[in-house]
Design a protein around this motif. Structure first.
Motif, PDB file in Angstrom:
ATOM      1  N   SER A 500       0.807  -1.218   0.000  1.00 25.63           N
ATOM      2  CA  SER A 500       0.000   0.000   0.000  1.00 25.63           C
ATOM      3  C   SER A 500       0.846   1.276   0.000  1.00 25.63           C
ATOM      4  CB  SER A 500      -0.948   0.016   1.206  1.00 25.63           C
ATOM      5  OG  SER A 500      -1.951  -0.964   1.057  1.00 25.63           O
ATOM      6  N   TRP A 501       2.174   1.110   0.145  1.00 22.90           N
ATOM      7  CA  TRP A 501       3.012   2.322   0.163  1.00 22.90           C
ATOM      8  C   TRP A 501       4.388   2.094  -0.449  1.00 22.90           C
ATOM      9  CZ3 TRP A 501       7.599   3.100   3.059  1.00 22.90           C
ATOM     10  CH2 TRP A 501       7.980   2.030   3.875  1.00 22.90           C
ATOM     11  N   TYR A 502       4.617   0.974  -1.107  1.00 23.56           N
ATOM     12  CA  TYR A 502       5.967   0.617  -1.577  1.00 23.56           C
ATOM     13  C   TYR A 502       6.565   1.631  -2.547  1.00 23.56           C
ATOM     14  CZ  TYR A 502       4.107  -1.122  -6.080  1.00 23.56           C
ATOM     15  OH  TYR A 502       3.528  -1.236  -7.320  1.00 23.56           O
ATOM     16  N   PHE A 503       5.698   2.281  -3.325  1.00 23.08           N
ATOM     17  CA  PHE A 503       6.144   3.269  -4.303  1.00 23.08           C
ATOM     18  C   PHE A 503       6.798   4.481  -3.627  1.00 23.08           C
ATOM     19  CE2 PHE A 503       1.767   3.729  -3.121  1.00 23.08           C
ATOM     20  CZ  PHE A 503       1.623   5.072  -2.827  1.00 23.08           C
ATOM     21  N   LEU A 504       6.484   4.711  -2.363  1.00 16.54           N
ATOM     22  CA  LEU A 504       7.111   5.794  -1.607  1.00 16.54           C
ATOM     23  C   LEU A 504       8.515   5.395  -1.147  1.00 16.54           C
ATOM     24  CD1 LEU A 504       4.078   6.873   0.625  1.00 16.54           C
ATOM     25  CD2 LEU A 504       4.865   7.936  -1.500  1.00 16.54           C
ATOM     26  N   ARG A 505       8.673   4.150  -0.770  1.00 13.81           N
ATOM     27  CA  ARG A 505       9.974   3.704  -0.251  1.00 13.81           C
ATOM     28  C   ARG A 505      11.024   3.617  -1.355  1.00 13.81           C
ATOM     29  NH1 ARG A 505      12.553   4.319   4.510  1.00 13.81           N
ATOM     30  NH2 ARG A 505      13.950   2.567   4.957  1.00 13.81           N
ATOM     31  N   TYR A 506      10.607   3.357  -2.597  1.00 16.95           N
ATOM     32  CA  TYR A 506      11.553   3.384  -3.713  1.00 16.95           C
ATOM     33  C   TYR A 506      12.285   4.726  -3.785  1.00 16.95           C
ATOM     34  CZ  TYR A 506       9.573  -0.783  -6.112  1.00 16.95           C
ATOM     35  OH  TYR A 506       9.176  -2.045  -6.482  1.00 16.95           O
ATOM     36  N   ILE A 507      11.612   5.777  -3.360  1.00 21.35           N
ATOM     37  CA  ILE A 507      12.172   7.124  -3.465  1.00 21.35           C
ATOM     38  C   ILE A 507      13.346   7.310  -2.504  1.00 21.35           C
ATOM     39  CG2 ILE A 507      11.606   9.563  -3.007  1.00 21.35           C
ATOM     40  CD1 ILE A 507       8.820   8.964  -4.219  1.00 21.35           C
ATOM     41  N   ASP A 508      13.335   6.567  -1.408  1.00 24.00           N
ATOM     42  CA  ASP A 508      14.395   6.709  -0.394  1.00 24.00           C
ATOM     43  C   ASP A 508      14.526   5.392   0.374  1.00 24.00           C
ATOM     44  OD1 ASP A 508      16.350   7.950   1.065  1.00 24.00           O
ATOM     45  OD2 ASP A 508      15.007   9.245   2.215  1.00 24.00           O
TER      46      ASP A 508
END
Length: 800
Positions: A500-508
């Protein structure tokens, strides 16, 4: 040149990795492009060609964007928690951690062999402590903000997997994991209050570039309806029976009511019910049925009339019976409905079976034969009689209800709160402590991650309790608030949590202090283009939009929506036209294809096999056709001579650059490849091309057949990597040929086809036509009676 695809593909994969050409750069001055694919669940069986198709669409787009000068973030990761790995661990005795690591290694090797341009420095794994620390952090923030609650409810339970499933994970009455029949079971359930965001999830779709069917599925899943809440008086009881209806205008046609068998009113007024034993027996039968079984339209109508309690129609004043029936669910609406049998198919069948009155209130059908669900003039409805517009009728009825104090306008959503726990080991521990004094207490943020303890027995208990419940050292703890003896929550989060939030963690991905650096989030968000399967648009896509909107509300992310654009790929079917599955024996392993044909052939074929958004069967003969395309491309290296432009190829090249550029943006990859094949045919027809022209062709081919494009680019002295060379441009004026082929007829019979300048004047067109040898012979010695010229199309000479 010799085409050894095994050596060539390994060579360029190594060069790409060593040079780091696919690494995204934070805060770069170039325009950014964030392309996202749904990260895979690393199963033990490895990848199949369907995975390759899922990633190939944005692979081509991302490669094109780099060539257009963008700073591209195209990451990959692994959604690694879940039941399949745990079930495999139970079967083999190998710890889920070890299985997951093995599977991720295999998936990574397969992806790299195909030559995907992922940024491998940003890989995330949802099962790593550094990742799920932040999944737990988000959960606690939701808990703080009142979006997490616990309730006892009838839930969808899979006896095989021994786990509670959400409605989304048990559609059709089947477990989404093992496909066994589910049953209803009363359990304590953790919920996320997604319904609090229902309106915003709906409204947010308006400004997004999603496929129409993706939007429609989300709209239908959220299921917003407008109508009215109506309070029906109960005879001899002060309490009201509250219902919701989208058709308050039909209230004069209400002849009975139906309550869910679980409705609390039944227990509250049990002493007034004369046939309580009969109701108990029926309720027991209903408790064994799944929601899917209970709500099927075509099933037999069953129910029991409540003797001793009746309702009063609030507008007609008539006393009407109340039934309980399994087709009314406590979790939908208010757990009770008003029934208008003359104008509802299910109510009609129920009324016919139980001999209940049927009153027509909308003219237009024959209620002796069937319910009438259409529009028409209102009848038998007192102050509504004569109304013919449904909206006017509804508005008038709501006004009357509000005036009487028995109802008001309202909105309902079909979507329910998200059941958010699993009674299994392989998932994120829920960071809550149960204290007999303080109640539910969150684990302090500084103690995150709450780690999964090592265990040897992963099997859930027979009663469906989590394996963690058997570990005293994990369960028994101190309350973070009062210091007293307490117990940890032993359920884990569902697989959907980490995704539900993995696309945010790719950023950092390596940040230990925050979920992701705020400045990096500002730079990269929103995701510019997200591609995935249609099967995830009513679960993962809604869930992740919900989490993102919450994070936006608490100031963690800078955008209210996570994805600006969402597209989808179709399935790859087996050679037999059936969905690929191990049981059918029709699964195609990408490794086998790469071994026999090479990665570039696989990449081209996957996108050439049909419309990207549609299902298409696997065909080895078509695969061989794509291999011939690569071979013909290789052969051009020996034909290319000199520099500049070949006059006969100028228009075909400009036309192809335009076509391929546009088709990639519209995900029409098959027609883009077809255009490249057509250009090859035109080159063969001319018999020559320049080195500059080959360079243009290789750059067009590069997003599709990246390895051979690099090899040929190097062979003609191309600067740097073809993957980073400028994307070719076209001149619109040169996409249309300067000459046209015009048919020439004599007395209606085709005598020749003549090349002439586009837009040639009538006199010039006639002169060129008559100069053609075949035409000249046909009109020799004859008198021309009439000359007809359709510019750029046809010349017709009438002679005698």
């Amino acid at each position: 040149m010799k085409y050894d695809f095994t050596a060539i593909e390994k060579k360029w994969q190594d060069k790409w990795e060593k040079a780091g050409i696919f690494r995204a750069k934070d805060h770069d001055a170039r325009k950014k492009f964030y392309g996202l694919v749904e990260f895979p669940y690393p199963s033990g069986s490895g990848m199949h060609v369907g995975h390759i198709k899922a990633y190939s669409g944005l692979e081509v787009v991302s490669r094109k964007r780099r060539m257009e000068g963008y700073n591209v973030l195209f990451p990959i990761g692994f959604d690694a928690y879940g039941l399949p790995t745990e079930n495999s661990a139970i079967k083999t005795g190998i710890h889920p951690r070890e299985l997951t690591d093995r599977n991720i290694e295999r998936f990574s090797q397969q992806l790299k062999r195909v030559g995907f341009s992922f940024d491998w420095d940003r890989v995330v794994d949802t099962t790593e402590e550094g990742y799920y620390k932040w999944t737990q952090w988000i959960f606690l923030k939701m808990f703080e903000n009142g979006l997490v609650f616990r309730d006892t409810a009838l839930v969808n339970y899979c006896p095989s997997c021994k786990v509670v499933l959400s409605n989304e994970d048990s559609q059709g009455g089947k477990c989404d994991i093992c496909h066994s029949d589910i049953v209803q079971k009363s359990k304590d359930v953790w919920y996320l209050r997604i319904t609090a965001y229902a309106d915003r999830l709906l409204q947010g779709l308006e400004g997004l570039d999603y496929l129409p069917n993706v939007k429609m599925q989300q709209v239908n899943w959220i299921g917003k309806s407008t109508g009215a809440f109506v309070n029906f008086a109960l005879k001899g009881i002060e309490e009201k029976l509250r219902i919701y209806t989208t058709r308050p205008d039909t209230l004069f046609g209400v002849t009975f009511m139906v309550m869910a068998p679980e409705h609390p009113l039944l227990d509250r007024y049990r002493d007034l019910i004369e046939n309580a034993d009969e109701l108990d027996a029926y309720r027991e039968v209903c408790a064994k049925k799944t929601e899917f079984e209970r709500t099927q339209m075509n099933k037999d109508k069953t129910g029991v009339c409540i003797k001793g309690i009746s309702a009063v129609n609030p507008v007609s004043g008539k006393e009407i019976p109340i039934y309980i029936s399994d087709y009314v669910m406590m979790g939908y609406g208010t757990g009770a409905i008003m029934a208008v049998p003359a104008h509802d198919e299910r109510d009609y069948a129920f009324a016919k079976k139980f001999g209940i009155d049927i009153i027509e209130v909308i003219k237009g059908g024959d209620i002796e034969k069937e319910a009438y669900a259409g529009d028409g003039e209102m009848v038998n409805s007192d102050f509504l009689n004569g109304y013919t517009n449904k909206q006017d009728s509804i508005a008038r009825m709501i006004k009357e209800l509000e005036g009487l104090g028995v109802g008001e306008a309202g909105v309902q959503f079909k979507m329910k709160d998200w059941a958010f726990n699993r009674q299994r080991y392989w998932g994120e521990p829920i960071p809550i402590v149960h204290c007999p004094t303080c109640g539910m207490v969150p684990v302090p943020y500084e103690e995150l991650p709450l780690r999964l303890p090592p265990v040897e027995n992963f099997a859930p208990g027979e009663g469906g309790e989590s394996p963690l419940a058997k570990i005293d050292s994990f369960v028994n703890c101190r309350c973070p608030r009062c210091g007293g003896a307490a117990k940890r929550e032993t359920d884990t989060m569902p697989q959907w949590a980490g995704s539900s939030w993995y696309f945010l963690r790719y950023i950092d991905p390596l940040n230990a202090d925050v979920l992701a650096d705020p400045d990096k989030l500002k730079y990269w968000l929103p995701v510019d283009w997200y591609n995935g399967g249609m099967e995830h648009v009513t679960r993962h896509l809604i869930y992740s939009r919900f989490w993102h909107k919450f994070l936006y509300d608490i100031g963690v992310v800078p955008t209210e929506e996570p994805y600006a654009k969402r597209t989808a790929q179709g399935l790859i079917l087996g050679p037999d036209g059936q969905k690929m599955s191990k049981s059918r024996g029709n699964v195609v392993d990408p490794n086998d294809v790469v071994d026999e044909f090479g990665a570039d052939t696989l990449r081209v074929y996957i996108l050439f096999m049909g419309d990207y958004g549609s299902a298409a069967p696997w065909s080895e003969s078509s695969m061989r056709g794509c291999k011939r395309f690569i071979d013909r491309l290789v052969a051009l290296a020996d034909k290319a001579k000199g520099r500049g432009v070949t006059a006969a190829l100028e228009t075909p090249f400009h036309r192809t650059v335009k076509k391929v550029s546009a088709d990639i943006e519209e995900m029409k990859f098959n027609t883009a490849i077809a255009a490249l094949m057509t250009l090859l045919n035109e080159i063969d027809a001319v018999g020559a091309l320049t080195v500059d022209e080959l360079g243009v062709l290789l750059r067009l081919v590069s997003p599709f057949a990246s390895h051979i494009a690099e090899e040929l680019w190097e062979s003609i002295g191309g600067e740097g990597f073809c993957s980073l060379a400028p994307w070719p441009e076209y001149d619109e004026a040169k996409t249309v040929s300067a000459t046209v082929e015009v048919a020439v007829q004599v007395n209606g019979k085709l005598r020749g086809v003549v090349a002439m300048p586009k837009g040639a004047a009538k006199e010039d067109a006639l002169a060129l036509a008559k100069a053609d040898e075949r035409v000249a012979a046909a009109i020799a010695g004859k008198t021309v009676l009439k000359e007809i010229v359709v510019p750029d199309k046809i010349v017709n000479l009438v002679v005698r």
